[in-house]
Design an enzyme around this catalytic site. Structure first.
Site, PDB file in Angstrom:
ATOM      1  N   HIS A   1       0.830  -1.221   0.000  1.00  0.00           N
ATOM      2  CA  HIS A   1       0.000   0.000   0.000  1.00  0.00           C
ATOM      3  C   HIS A   1       0.863   1.269   0.000  1.00  0.00           C
ATOM      4  O   HIS A   1       0.509   2.270   0.624  1.00  0.00           O
ATOM      5  CB  HIS A   1      -0.950   0.023   1.207  1.00  0.00           C
TER       6      HIS A   1
ATOM      7  N   ASN B   1     -10.401  -2.678   2.321  1.00  0.00           N
ATOM      8  CA  ASN B   1     -10.065  -2.660   0.898  1.00  0.00           C
ATOM      9  C   ASN B   1     -11.330  -2.417   0.076  1.00  0.00           C
ATOM     10  O   ASN B   1     -12.435  -2.399   0.620  1.00  0.00           O
ATOM     11  CB  ASN B   1      -9.472  -4.014   0.484  1.00  0.00           C
TER      12      ASN B   1
ATOM     13  N   TYR C   1       0.412  -4.498  12.262  1.00  0.00           N
ATOM     14  CA  TYR C   1       0.357  -3.060  11.965  1.00  0.00           C
ATOM     15  C   TYR C   1       1.083  -2.214  13.004  1.00  0.00           C
ATOM     16  O   TYR C   1       1.746  -1.246  12.659  1.00  0.00           O
ATOM     17  CB  TYR C   1      -1.097  -2.604  11.799  1.00  0.00           C
TER      18      TYR C   1
ATOM     19  N   HIS D   1      -4.007   0.979  12.019  1.00  0.00           N
ATOM     20  CA  HIS D   1      -3.803  -0.286  12.744  1.00  0.00           C
ATOM     21  C   HIS D   1      -5.180  -0.845  13.108  1.00  0.00           C
ATOM     22  O   HIS D   1      -5.935  -0.185  13.828  1.00  0.00           O
ATOM     23  CB  HIS D   1      -2.980   0.012  14.003  1.00  0.00           C
TER      24      HIS D   1
END
Ligand code: HDE
Length: 716
Positions: free
Chosen positions: A82, A155, A369, A346
């Site tokens: 990403h 997503n 994360y 996160h």
């Protein structure tokens, strides 16, 4: 030890009024005088200090050294996935109180706008890659709620490639550029990716989505978002329900096509971030509705898939999506690195009223994360303005690199009496987070649940839910990717062990395109790689789900961009009238001509050229209009660029319109136009007219743009 917290406000680590939710804190405005970082006024910032005008630069030049060393350190490491992204500020507002479902502050008060920062991204490409490869898009939302920061890191595709987080490094190593030559950039069309997925049948459902046009969104504003995993909502009584989160775009779901996406990557690598930026600048704010699919605890096992399996959707026919609130993006970031790069998402940033499920992919993300943010942004990432909560925050974490806060006093531990017991714990039941007390009883195992074993039924459901043109695009995408794969055994494995288990029609189409005959299927339907035979779908299982298709989406045309092709002698009134009609609907248009400046209209007036032809390309527009004016059309007919412009727009299934003599350019571009071009005609997105019908013509063109694309043209 129990003791009462002191004044809550003073517990706010940055000392500001916790009620003020101003995310532009710490914005640096240029001062009157240029200084060093130590505040020393600089007399000359144009020349370094030298021994003589033609002599060597002196090490003594502290201003030069400070400036250059800081420059050398300007970049922070890009995200491992990403990396390419764009973001915006905005707010979320719930339509009505959802207190029966969740005690989260954000879902309580319909009059409250909770600030958000949303970052969109591609997954595989590096930070400087283009916006439009075939890829999943990240849709990460940071909510600055009254109870703390909540990150919904999702997503634009509702499922994922793998079921267990331990496979994530393998997946990413496979899809990233190959390690020996760093090729290809931002593309899954290469051997290592297809090798991995062909040996990982759980990826099949996600592959269907990624090979569909969902992986080529027209803009961020026209894509859906999904939290993917099943989460929990917890109400004030402690009752838990399962939930899937959806973002439904107000502008509808619209995509590009593959040929167009590849060309845009060259013509405007910033296509989607530009669209986001410009639409916010002109006040056309992207919006999504938050949707919830709620499943009662008692219904956890009523589906023929496992709610904890992230390769599965809950079809909307089985559990409808309830729309509960609106997300609006209305402010561009002030600084790309400080905000869009340094924002640290996160999934473990959670608030009371929301909780995790045992989805093994989600569980793994909860570890990953925080670790990545500490490495990428630093252990104090949460103190940076873009990551800081807007509610009071206070704890005993101290020190580490780039500490932003000056903690006073000698108490940095709990329990304490020297600090009056502060910061104190919040008793359960108030705004404190406490995990849902799910009963757990299990042996310690490294195993996949057998209920995760069906990798094909939902891939087949997806295929069966597609319209004819969507099926064509999916088959073409698999074919394109596999034709880039050099290893024959990998190509064969994808065809025979994945696609043949989804649909014969898909396997046959792809097999023909890649020059491999589909092998006869194992009569038991068992894939050789699968440890267990895939469970057969239950009787009466859903055959198709309408929500999966983009076929019938019709929307307003706000933000769409129309090209108007002109030359000297153009009918200026037609160009101006169409511009006005489009503007009234919130759409954009650009007058294009060979040179920048103006063209002379047939009436001898000047018409402003908004983009010179060499700087324009059909792929960056949603539709094209050719106005009349004999001299203008004659010049366009003599220009291969103008003819190609229309030809390409038509090939990409876009609405194409012409008035009067303009229809001649359509004919030259091999667009099928009706024999009688003076009457209004609107067929398959080709809109033509002449005479006095301009108003009706403009309306028909606007309707066609609302359909977005006319792929059935290609199916004829
Ligand atoms: Fe991520 N993912 N991911 N991911 N992901 C990251 O965090 C990871 C997964 C998603 O705009 C990283 O800050 C693991 C699913 C988004 O800043 C990293 C697994 C979904 C973003 C990471 C997954 C996502 C990331 C890289 C498997 C959809 C961009 C840089 C267990 C629900 C957020 C970073 C932004 C970013 C790890 C799978 C979405 C390394 C281990 C599933 C939108 O932490």
């Amino acid at each position: 030890m129990k003791s009462k917290p002191r004044d809550k406000r003073s517990a706010n680590g940055n000392g500001s009024d916790p009620k003020v939710q101003d995310l532009s804190r710490d914005v640096a405005v240029p001062g009157d005088h240029l200084t060093t970082n130590q505040g020393l006024r600089v007399a000359d910032d144009q020349n370094s200090l030298k021994a003589g005008v033609r002599g060597p630069t002196l090490l003594e030049d502290f201003h030069f050294r400070e400036k250059i060393t800081h420059f050398d350190h300007e970049r922070i490491p890009e995200r491992v996935v990403h990396a390419r992204g764009a973001a915006a500020h905005g707010y979320f507002q719930v339509f009505e109180p959802l207190t029966e479902l969740s005690k989260a502050a954000i879902f309580r008060d319909p009059s409250k706008q909770t600030p958000v920062f949303v970052r969109f991204s591609t997954v595989a490409g590096s930070r400087g890659s283009a916006d439009t490869p075939r890829d999943v898009r990240g849709f990460a939302v940071k909510f600055y709620t009254d109870d703390g920061v909540w990150d919904l890191v999702g997503n634009n595709i509702p499922v994922f490639f793998i079921q267990d987080a331990i496979k994530f490094p393998d997946l990413i190593h496979a899809v990233k550029p190959e390690p020996h030559n760093e090729i290809p950039q931002a593309a899954s069309a290469h051997d290592t990716f297809w090798d991995f997925v062909s040996l990982t049948p759980e990826s099949m459902h996600m592959l269907m989505w990624v090979m569909s046009d969902r992986a080529l969104p027209r803009s961020f504003a026209t894509m859906e978002g999904f939290g993917i995993h099943t989460f929990r909502l917890i109400n004030a009584k402690g009752k838990s329900r399962f939930v899937k989160f959806h973002w439904k775009p107000v502008k509808g779901v619209h995509s590009l096509v593959w040929d167009e996406s590849q060309k845009i990557a060259g013509k405007d690598a910033d296509f989607q971030r530009r669209d986001l930026w410009e639409s916010i600048e002109r006040g056309d704010f992207p919006e999504w509705e938050l949707g919830l699919q709620i499943v009662e605890e008692r219904d956890e096992h009523k589906f023929d898939f496992d709610l904890l399996d992230p390769t599965k959707i809950i079809p909307e026919e089985l559990v409808p999506v309830r729309r509960v609130g609106i997300l609006v993006l209305n402010r561009n970031p002030d600084n790309y690195i400080a905000e869009t790069e340094q924002v640290a998402f996160h999934p473990g940033h959670i608030v009371p009223g929301i909780d995790f499920s045992n989805d093994p992919l989600l569980q793994g993300r909860l570890f990953s994360y925080i670790d990545t943010q500490i490495k990428r942004v630093g252990p104090n990432f949460a103190q940076l303005p873009i990551n800081r909560p807007t509610c009071p925050f206070s704890n005993n974490q101290r020190d580490a690199e780039s500490q932003q806060l000056v903690h006073k006093g000698r108490v940095a531990y709990f329990p304490n009496s020297l600090g009056g017991g502060c910061p104190a714990q919040t008793p359960e039941g108030l705004a404190a987070f406490s995990s849902f007390a799910e009963r757990m009883d299990g042996a310690k195992v490294r195993q996949r649940s057998p209920s995760f074993g069906d990798h094909f039924s939902q891939a087949t459901l997806f295929w069966n839910s597609m319209s004819d043109w969507e099926k064509e695009h999916i088959a073409a995408a698999f074919s394109f990717e596999l034709n880039m794969v050099e290893t024959q055994t990998v190509r064969e494995r994808v065809l025979n062990e994945l696609l043949a288990n989804v649909a014969d029609e898909l396997a046959e189409k792809v097999g023909m395109n890649i020059g491999i005959a589909v092998a006869r299927r194992d009569p038991k339907g068992i894939t050789p790689e699968a440890a267990e035979p895939p469970p057969k779908p239950k009787k009466g299982a859903l055959k198709a789900s309408a929500a999966l298709s983009m076929d019938k989406v019709v929307s307003g045309i706000k933000g769409r961009k129309v090209a108007i092709l002109t030359a000297d002698g153009v009918d200026g009134k037609q160009a101006a009238d169409l511009k006005a009609a489009l503007a009234a609907e919130g759409a954009l248009s650009e007058v294009i001509a060979r040179f920048a400046g103006t063209v002379k209209t047939a009436a001898g007036k000047d018409l402003a050229v908004e983009r010179a032809a060499p700087n324009a390309a059909s792929v960056i527009y949603d539709a094209v209009f050719v106005p009349g004016g004999a001299e203008s059309v004659e010049a366009l007919l003599a220009s291969p660029m103008a003819v190609q412009f229309v030809e390409e727009a038509y090939m990409h299934a876009k609405p194409v319109a012409a008035f009067g003599e303009g229809t001649q350019l359509l004919t030259a571009a091999k667009v099928k136009v009706p024999p009688e071009t003076s009457r209004l005609s609107s067929e398959q997105g080709v809109v033509t007219a002449g005479g006095r019908e301009f108003g009706a013509f403009a309306k028909a063109f606007i309707n066609a743009i609302g359909r977005h694309r006319f792929f059935e043209r290609q199916m004829l």
